[in-house]
Enzyme design. Structure first.
Site, PDB file in Angstrom:
ATOM      1  NE  ARG A 120      -0.010   0.482   4.926  1.00 43.36           N
ATOM      2  CZ  ARG A 120       0.984   1.275   5.046  1.00 43.36           C
ATOM      3  NH1 ARG A 120       1.268   2.665   4.622  1.00 43.36           N
ATOM      4  NH2 ARG A 120       1.516   1.420   6.394  1.00 43.36           N
ATOM      5  CE1 TYR A 160      -0.543  -1.665  17.743  1.00 48.06           C
ATOM      6  CE2 TYR A 160      -2.431  -0.414  17.234  1.00 48.06           C
ATOM      7  CZ  TYR A 160      -1.866  -1.077  17.690  1.00 48.06           C
ATOM      8  OH  TYR A 160      -2.445  -2.525  19.256  1.00 48.06           O
ATOM      9  CB  ALA A 208      -4.557   5.391   8.986  1.00 50.91           C
ATOM     10  CB  ILE A 209      -5.942   7.103   3.840  1.00 47.63           C
ATOM     11  CG1 ILE A 209      -7.645   7.622   4.229  1.00 47.63           C
ATOM     12  CG2 ILE A 209      -6.191   6.869   2.212  1.00 47.63           C
ATOM     13  CD1 ILE A 209      -8.203   8.889   4.025  1.00 47.63           C
ATOM     14  N   GLY A 227      -7.275   0.341   2.140  1.00 43.92           N
ATOM     15  CA  GLY A 227      -7.793   1.174   2.696  1.00 43.92           C
ATOM     16  C   GLY A 227      -8.080   2.236   3.826  1.00 43.92           C
ATOM     17  CB  CYS A 251       1.003   9.372   8.565  1.00 39.48           C
ATOM     18  SG  CYS A 251       0.002   7.445   8.765  1.00 39.48           S
TER      19      CYS A 251
END
Length: 224
Positions: free
Chosen positions: A75, A81, A152-153, A165, A183
């Site tokens: 991804r 996490y 988160a994404i 996702g 991130c």
């Protein structure tokens, strides 16, 4: 023979799912969607405590590599996490029938998360240059004001079919984020619904995510 693909199928797991098993299941579903033999799917689940490294992960941001298992993943993004108390939504959609627009898809994911949080009276916001959804803690003019990440994404697209996702922090142990720079952003914190004083059950969060998803992306079928 291709299956009917007008509706999105939902899969909901109440028990933690092994990360490697989840990735294998996503890979299989994505292959089926590409081939026209499987429906689009949204999968809500939790994982045991672990860290994942996206394609832009910087090893220096893995602060405590011995704390939890670390998985390399395809991804986008950096370290994140996953663990109990965090609801993960894996989204396997065919963008070929949704405008073939990855940027719009990511924006729709943000809208989905913002609409989900709104059902719990939480104002989630985008921030330029920062991935995910953020909440403001305190008035902007207050020197003690801060912004914390609540969702988160991280996505991947293969032949216009999406996987991986989003995740929403419902009631995770926030100290588990201390093993990474989440991130790649170290100047802001992490929060959750419980941290904001909101108690929500897993079924309530699932229902909110589904209702908000259908507002954003369209109709779905019953969970499996």
């Amino acid at each position: 023979m291709a299956v009917e693909r007008e509706a999105v199928e939902w899969r909901i797991d109440d028990d933690p799912v092994d990360y490697a098993e989840a990735v294998a299941a996503m890979e299989a579903r994505v292959a089926g969607i590409i081939a026209g033999s499987a429906r689009e799917q949204v999968w809500l689940l939790e994982h045991p405590p672990l860290y994942t490294a996206g394609t832009s992960a910087d090893p220096a941001e893995l602060v405590d590599p011995a704390r939890f298992p670390v998985y390399e993943t395809g991804r986008g993004g950096r370290y994140t996490y996953h663990g109990p108390g965090q609801r993960v939504g894996y989204v396997m959609l065919d963008l070929r029938r949704r405008g073939s627009d990855v940027r719009r898809f990511v924006s729709d994911l943000e809208d989905w998360l913002i609409a989900t949080l709104a059902q719990f009276n939480v104002i989630g916001e985008r921030r330029e240059g920062r991935v995910g959804i953020w909440v403001r803690r305190g008035a902007p003019a207050n020197p003690a004001s801060r912004e914390d990440k609540i969702a988160a994404i991280g996505v991947r697209v293969r032949k216009w079919v999406t996987f991986h996702g989003v995740s929403i922090n419902v009631e995770p142990d926030l100290s588990h984020f201390e093993g990474i720079v989440p991130c790649g952003i170290d100047e802001h914190g992490v929060t959750s619904l419980v941290d904001l004083g909101i108690t929500a059950s897993q079924p309530e969060v699932d229902a909110a995510m589904r209702a908000a998803f259908e507002e954003t992306f369209g109709v779905s079928t019953k969970p499996v």
